[in-house]
Motif scaffolding. Structure first.
Motif, PDB file in Angstrom:
ATOM      1  N   ALA A  32     -13.899  67.595   7.910  1.00  0.00           N
ATOM      2  CA  ALA A  32     -14.230  66.167   7.816  1.00  0.00           C
ATOM      3  C   ALA A  32     -15.736  65.953   7.761  1.00  0.00           C
ATOM      4  O   ALA A  32     -16.529  66.777   8.224  1.00  0.00           O
ATOM      5  CB  ALA A  32     -13.640  65.414   9.008  1.00  0.00           C
ATOM      6  N   LEU A  35     -11.103  68.493  11.585  1.00  0.00           N
ATOM      7  CA  LEU A  35     -12.463  68.150  11.999  1.00  0.00           C
ATOM      8  C   LEU A  35     -13.498  69.040  11.321  1.00  0.00           C
ATOM      9  O   LEU A  35     -14.589  68.578  10.959  1.00  0.00           O
ATOM     10  CB  LEU A  35     -12.589  68.272  13.518  1.00  0.00           C
ATOM     11  CG  LEU A  35     -11.943  67.141  14.314  1.00  0.00           C
ATOM     12  CD1 LEU A  35     -11.879  67.494  15.794  1.00  0.00           C
ATOM     13  CD2 LEU A  35     -12.719  65.845  14.108  1.00  0.00           C
ATOM     14  N   ARG A  36     -13.191  70.314  11.143  1.00  0.00           N
ATOM     15  CA  ARG A  36     -14.148  71.194  10.459  1.00  0.00           C
ATOM     16  C   ARG A  36     -14.392  70.740   9.029  1.00  0.00           C
ATOM     17  O   ARG A  36     -15.502  70.871   8.510  1.00  0.00           O
ATOM     18  CB  ARG A  36     -13.637  72.635  10.484  1.00  0.00           C
ATOM     19  CG  ARG A  36     -13.595  73.274  11.866  1.00  0.00           C
ATOM     20  CD  ARG A  36     -13.232  74.741  11.791  1.00  0.00           C
ATOM     21  NE  ARG A  36     -12.925  75.267  13.118  1.00  0.00           N
ATOM     22  CZ  ARG A  36     -11.700  75.459  13.586  1.00  0.00           C
ATOM     23  NH1 ARG A  36     -10.656  75.191  12.808  1.00  0.00           N
ATOM     24  NH2 ARG A  36     -11.498  75.922  14.793  1.00  0.00           N
ATOM     25  N   VAL A  57      -9.342  61.262  10.684  1.00  0.00           N
ATOM     26  CA  VAL A  57      -9.112  62.608  11.214  1.00  0.00           C
ATOM     27  C   VAL A  57      -7.649  62.783  11.616  1.00  0.00           C
ATOM     28  O   VAL A  57      -7.034  63.829  11.353  1.00  0.00           O
ATOM     29  CB  VAL A  57     -10.048  62.859  12.418  1.00  0.00           C
ATOM     30  CG1 VAL A  57      -9.657  64.134  13.152  1.00  0.00           C
ATOM     31  CG2 VAL A  57     -11.491  62.940  11.956  1.00  0.00           C
ATOM     32  N   HIS A  58      -7.068  61.771  12.242  1.00  0.00           N
ATOM     33  CA  HIS A  58      -5.672  61.842  12.648  1.00  0.00           C
ATOM     34  C   HIS A  58      -4.758  61.988  11.444  1.00  0.00           C
ATOM     35  O   HIS A  58      -3.823  62.814  11.453  1.00  0.00           O
ATOM     36  CB  HIS A  58      -5.305  60.576  13.435  1.00  0.00           C
ATOM     37  CG  HIS A  58      -3.839  60.391  13.643  1.00  0.00           C
ATOM     38  ND1 HIS A  58      -3.096  59.476  12.918  1.00  0.00           N
ATOM     39  CD2 HIS A  58      -2.959  60.994  14.469  1.00  0.00           C
ATOM     40  CE1 HIS A  58      -1.844  59.539  13.302  1.00  0.00           C
ATOM     41  NE2 HIS A  58      -1.728  60.440  14.242  1.00  0.00           N
ATOM     42  N   LEU A  68      -5.722  69.686  14.149  1.00  0.00           N
ATOM     43  CA  LEU A  68      -6.804  68.742  14.446  1.00  0.00           C
ATOM     44  C   LEU A  68      -8.174  69.401  14.271  1.00  0.00           C
ATOM     45  O   LEU A  68      -9.087  68.827  13.651  1.00  0.00           O
ATOM     46  CB  LEU A  68      -6.649  68.213  15.867  1.00  0.00           C
ATOM     47  CG  LEU A  68      -7.733  67.249  16.361  1.00  0.00           C
ATOM     48  CD1 LEU A  68      -7.761  65.982  15.517  1.00  0.00           C
ATOM     49  CD2 LEU A  68      -7.516  66.903  17.828  1.00  0.00           C
ATOM     50  N   LEU A  69      -8.329  70.600  14.797  1.00  0.00           N
ATOM     51  CA  LEU A  69      -9.617  71.280  14.673  1.00  0.00           C
ATOM     52  C   LEU A  69      -9.912  71.636  13.220  1.00  0.00           C
ATOM     53  O   LEU A  69     -11.060  71.553  12.772  1.00  0.00           O
ATOM     54  CB  LEU A  69      -9.624  72.528  15.558  1.00  0.00           C
ATOM     55  CG  LEU A  69      -9.602  72.249  17.065  1.00  0.00           C
ATOM     56  CD1 LEU A  69      -9.319  73.519  17.847  1.00  0.00           C
ATOM     57  CD2 LEU A  69     -10.912  71.628  17.520  1.00  0.00           C
ATOM     58  N   ARG A 104     -21.001  70.584  16.702  1.00  0.00           N
ATOM     59  CA  ARG A 104     -21.030  69.197  16.224  1.00  0.00           C
ATOM     60  C   ARG A 104     -22.016  68.330  16.998  1.00  0.00           C
ATOM     61  O   ARG A 104     -22.530  67.343  16.459  1.00  0.00           O
ATOM     62  CB  ARG A 104     -19.630  68.600  16.317  1.00  0.00           C
ATOM     63  CG  ARG A 104     -19.444  67.338  15.470  1.00  0.00           C
ATOM     64  CD  ARG A 104     -18.002  66.895  15.481  1.00  0.00           C
ATOM     65  NE  ARG A 104     -17.828  65.750  14.616  1.00  0.00           N
ATOM     66  CZ  ARG A 104     -17.318  65.793  13.393  1.00  0.00           C
ATOM     67  NH1 ARG A 104     -16.938  66.934  12.882  1.00  0.00           N
ATOM     68  NH2 ARG A 104     -17.186  64.688  12.662  1.00  0.00           N
ATOM     69  N   LEU A 129     -16.289  74.088  18.328  1.00  0.00           N
ATOM     70  CA  LEU A 129     -16.532  72.958  17.435  1.00  0.00           C
ATOM     71  C   LEU A 129     -17.473  71.947  18.077  1.00  0.00           C
ATOM     72  O   LEU A 129     -18.376  71.423  17.409  1.00  0.00           O
ATOM     73  CB  LEU A 129     -15.207  72.299  17.054  1.00  0.00           C
ATOM     74  CG  LEU A 129     -15.332  71.130  16.074  1.00  0.00           C
ATOM     75  CD1 LEU A 129     -14.255  71.206  15.004  1.00  0.00           C
ATOM     76  CD2 LEU A 129     -15.227  69.788  16.804  1.00  0.00           C
ATOM     77  N   ALA A 179      -5.076  65.518  10.126  1.00  0.00           N
ATOM     78  CA  ALA A 179      -4.411  66.477  11.010  1.00  0.00           C
ATOM     79  C   ALA A 179      -2.891  66.399  10.861  1.00  0.00           C
ATOM     80  O   ALA A 179      -2.200  67.418  10.897  1.00  0.00           O
ATOM     81  CB  ALA A 179      -4.815  66.217  12.460  1.00  0.00           C
ATOM     82  N   TYR A 228     -11.565  58.210  13.669  1.00  0.00           N
ATOM     83  CA  TYR A 228     -10.382  58.785  14.307  1.00  0.00           C
ATOM     84  C   TYR A 228      -9.155  58.612  13.416  1.00  0.00           C
ATOM     85  O   TYR A 228      -8.306  59.505  13.334  1.00  0.00           O
ATOM     86  CB  TYR A 228     -10.132  58.108  15.656  1.00  0.00           C
ATOM     87  CG  TYR A 228     -11.169  58.436  16.697  1.00  0.00           C
ATOM     88  CD1 TYR A 228     -11.153  59.658  17.364  1.00  0.00           C
ATOM     89  CD2 TYR A 228     -12.165  57.526  17.009  1.00  0.00           C
ATOM     90  CE1 TYR A 228     -12.106  59.959  18.322  1.00  0.00           C
ATOM     91  CE2 TYR A 228     -13.126  57.820  17.965  1.00  0.00           C
ATOM     92  CZ  TYR A 228     -13.096  59.042  18.611  1.00  0.00           C
ATOM     93  OH  TYR A 228     -14.039  59.347  19.542  1.00  0.00           O
ATOM     94  N   PHE A 257     -15.505  59.683  14.916  1.00  0.00           N
ATOM     95  CA  PHE A 257     -15.064  60.645  15.913  1.00  0.00           C
ATOM     96  C   PHE A 257     -16.195  60.928  16.895  1.00  0.00           C
ATOM     97  O   PHE A 257     -17.334  61.165  16.521  1.00  0.00           O
ATOM     98  CB  PHE A 257     -14.626  61.940  15.238  1.00  0.00           C
ATOM     99  CG  PHE A 257     -14.140  62.995  16.188  1.00  0.00           C
ATOM    100  CD1 PHE A 257     -12.875  62.920  16.731  1.00  0.00           C
ATOM    101  CD2 PHE A 257     -14.959  64.043  16.552  1.00  0.00           C
ATOM    102  CE1 PHE A 257     -12.419  63.884  17.614  1.00  0.00           C
ATOM    103  CE2 PHE A 257     -14.524  65.018  17.436  1.00  0.00           C
ATOM    104  CZ  PHE A 257     -13.250  64.937  17.968  1.00  0.00           C
TER     105      PHE A 257
END
Length: 647
Positions: free
Chosen positions: A214, A211-212, A223-224, A207-208, A39, A35, A227, A220, A255
């Protein structure tokens, strides 16, 4: 844009005489590296410490000398996947700084890295003006375990390790200059489990995945929260933590400091001589793997729209092969012009089905009835595209239903053994059909809750805000990823909170956007009534739920507002360029007593696709510009916890 300096640490091969070996930590590091490479666009300085190389001194040196190379404007990321542990704070020096009565540590290959020392190391990096972040997928719960299908990432290692680390546990806590994304609270276990045959930490996997999906500019906090929602599908006992979570601080920055951030452009389709027609979007952008997803040609975003360029607006192409960066597509009943480049938008999403693992060792008749009902849960008594049987939980995807038949009941469980719904009776064939209907319903609800548009150009154009009634200050999710709204005192008992729900178009110029507000409840319902089934919001303007009347957040009518009682809602905003048919987004709450077939869920999603179509009849304020359908779309989700305070 600065450089991202990353130190990724993963330990599977713990000495068996000290700690239980793990199996998913190196997979976490591998997925995180993939990732980051995608990114950061070549601005990555990466160091990895794996297994025996991840000693206490090597990790400390890596933070000081590898992450310490970062300069103002750069980003430093420390990632740890492995065991965590804790020790009772018995010395006076420990008790003075550990309010929980314990001190915590990462379990490295040869000893313990105490959290206080880790904080000092990371603060030293941040002190130089470096954007500093730590992701810790480990456990501080000292061996607490739940769920026989998951492995806890907690350890009680050698007493000599504790003695050696006790000095570092006396380091006073410092104000954090770095951001922490932790897999759990201090008093909770962290787990790893298997997803499609590969073991990952539940937090790393969630989490990953978040992120993919998002946008590149996601904060953060956003994303949090995403997740946390993903992790809840697998485990009800593990609650990821964000710290510090104060509004306006580092938690509200993009992020990795915005590394790799760009304004996403509309998806484009063109023809490759060797591979044929393709769209510049793939699994690396969050597109679901596998065929079936559809794209629709949209209007060119140019001042000059000739009849030749707009003649194919609304035409459809279907995904045949989803790659990492691109998707090979096939036109549906039309022939694109070979030299043309077409702007397209996602119009039907092939969301992966839920995995179903069935066990009934002491009741073969119940096993046969449930297997038959699951196999016939689709339209016309055929297989449902929303469900997929797996032989073992280890082979399941992200959403897993473990069905255990015992004692005349069917238990619908998560990976960790917690229940999605109360046990369902298994007294006859119709009861087995009701279990299958429950699985279809829960799958549809989770697909709606977790719906995200991969890298949409509309992301961030409109913001969903919740404010206390009478205030203009928006509430923000706390360190647990939720907006907490609490009952207040009243003469006749606790009084439900009142809030204002606002949909704010942040641009001052440009096009108006169609907004739909879903309320997904923890009774597995979804409705769109808060914002009139959808409305347009113009640039610089604000739409209000219930026409700017107060929205009362409360427990269900049948629940007594006792101290500690709570309920959760997920408010999901769907933003489109044109009007959206909201029929696929409606779900009644799950009711085990409702007649079978009364919900119509299976019929609405007979092909397993979530479709983004225009309504059969447009609203009175429809605009010729939106005639081609919803076009580009994006989502934002806010999780709300309404609770009665304990004191």
């Amino acid at each position: 844009m600065g450089t991202v300096h990353a130190l990724l640490t993963g330990i599977n091969a713990y000495s068996a005489d000290r700690c239980t070996p793990l199996t998913g930590c190196l997979n976490d590091v591998e997925a995180a590296e993939e990732l980051l490479v995608r990114r950061t666009g070549g601005r990555l300085e990466l160091t990895k410490l794996l297994n025996g190389d991840a000693t206490v001194s090597a990790v400390a040196a890596g933070i000081r000398h590898r992450l310490g190379r970062a300069r103002p404007g750069d980003t430093a990321l420390f990632w740890f996947s492995g065991h965590g542990t804790e020790q009772p704070a018995t010395e006076r020096a420990h008790l003075d700084i550990e309010a929980t009565g314990h001190w915590q540590a990462l379990v490295c290959a040869d000893g313990l890295l105490v959290d206080k020392r880790l904080g000092v190391l990371l603060n030293e990096v941040a002190a130089g003006g470096v954007h500093t972040v730590a992701v810790l997928d480990c456990c501080y719960a000292g061996g607490a375990t739940r769920g026989r299908h998951l492995t806890p990432r907690s350890a009680s290692p050698d007493a000599a390790w504790f003695a050696a680390a006790a000095r570092d546990a006396r380091i006073p806590a410092q104000p954090a200059r770095h951001l922490l994304l932790a897999a759990t609270r201090l008093d909770q276990p962290s787990y790893e489990g298997r997803f499609k045959g590969r073991t990952h930490g539940l937090f790393s996997y969630a989490l990953l995945g978040a992120l993919r999906a998002a946008s590149p500019s996601a904060t953060y906090r956003e994303v949090h929260a995403a997740a946390r929602s993903r992790l809840q599908v697998s485990c009800a006992y593990q609650r990821p933590t964000l710290a510090p979570a104060e509004p306006g601080g580092i938690a509200d920055q993009p992020f990795l400091g915005g590394a790799g951030a760009r304004v996403p452009s509309p998806y484009l389709m063109w023809e490759d001589r060797e591979d044929g027609w393709q769209v510049d979007c793939g699994s690396g952008h969050g597109l679901p793997p596998g065929p079936g997803t559809e794209f629709r040609v949209t209007r060119p975003d140019t001042p000059r729209r000739t009849p030749e360029r707009t003649a194919d607006v609304g035409r459809t192409v279907r995904a045949a092969t989803v790659g990492l960066e691109r998707t090979l597509v096939q036109p549906v009943s039309w022939s694109p012009k070979p030299a043309e480049v077409y702007p397209v938008a996602l119009s039907a999403l092939a969301v992966p089905p839920a995995s179903v693992a069935l066990t009934a060792p002491d009741d073969p008749a119940a096993a046969r009835a449930l297997a038959r009902a699951i196999a016939e849960a689709g339209p016309g008594g055929g297989p449902s595209p929303l469900l997929h049987r797996v032989g073992r939980p280890e082979d399941a995807g992200a959403l897993l239903f473990r069905i255990e038949a015992r004692g005349g009941q069917a238990h619908v469980l998560r990976r960790d053994g917690s229940a999605f719904v109360p046990p369902l009776p298994l007294d006859g064939p119709e009861d087995a059909d009701r279990v299958a209907a429950c699985l279809v319903h829960l799958t549809r609800w989770h697909q709606l809750r977790d719906l995200e548009a991969p890298h949409s150009p509309l992301t961030g154009r409109i913001r969903l805000e919740i404010t206390p009634w009478g205030s203009d200050t928006p509430l923000v999710p706390d360190g647990d990823g939720e907006i907490a709204c609490r009952y207040g005192p009243g003469p006749a008992g606790p009084v439900p909170p009142l809030v204002s729900v606002r949909i704010r178009h942040l641009a001052t110029t440009g096009r108006r956007l169609w907004c739909v507000l879903l309320d997904l409840t923890d009774s597995y319902a979804s409705h769109t009534g808060l914002f009139d089934d959808g409305r347009f919001v113009g640039p610089g303007h604000t739409g209000y739920a219930l026409d700017n009347r107060p929205v009362q957040l409360s427990l269900p009518a049948h629940t007594t507002p006792r101290p500690g009682a709570f309920v959760r809602d997920w408010l999901k905003l769907i933003v489109c360029e044109g009007e959206l048919n909201t029929v696929p987004f409606h779900l009644d709450r799950w009711d085990p007593l409702a007649p079978l077939g009364s919900r119509g869920t299976a019929l609405r999603h007979a092909d397993g696709l979530l479709r983004f179509d225009a309504p059969a009849r447009s609203s009175r304020d429809a605009h010729p510009e939106e005639a081609g359908g919803p076009g580009q779309w994006a989502t934002q989700t806010v999780q709300v916890r309404t609770e009665v305070p304990r004191c």
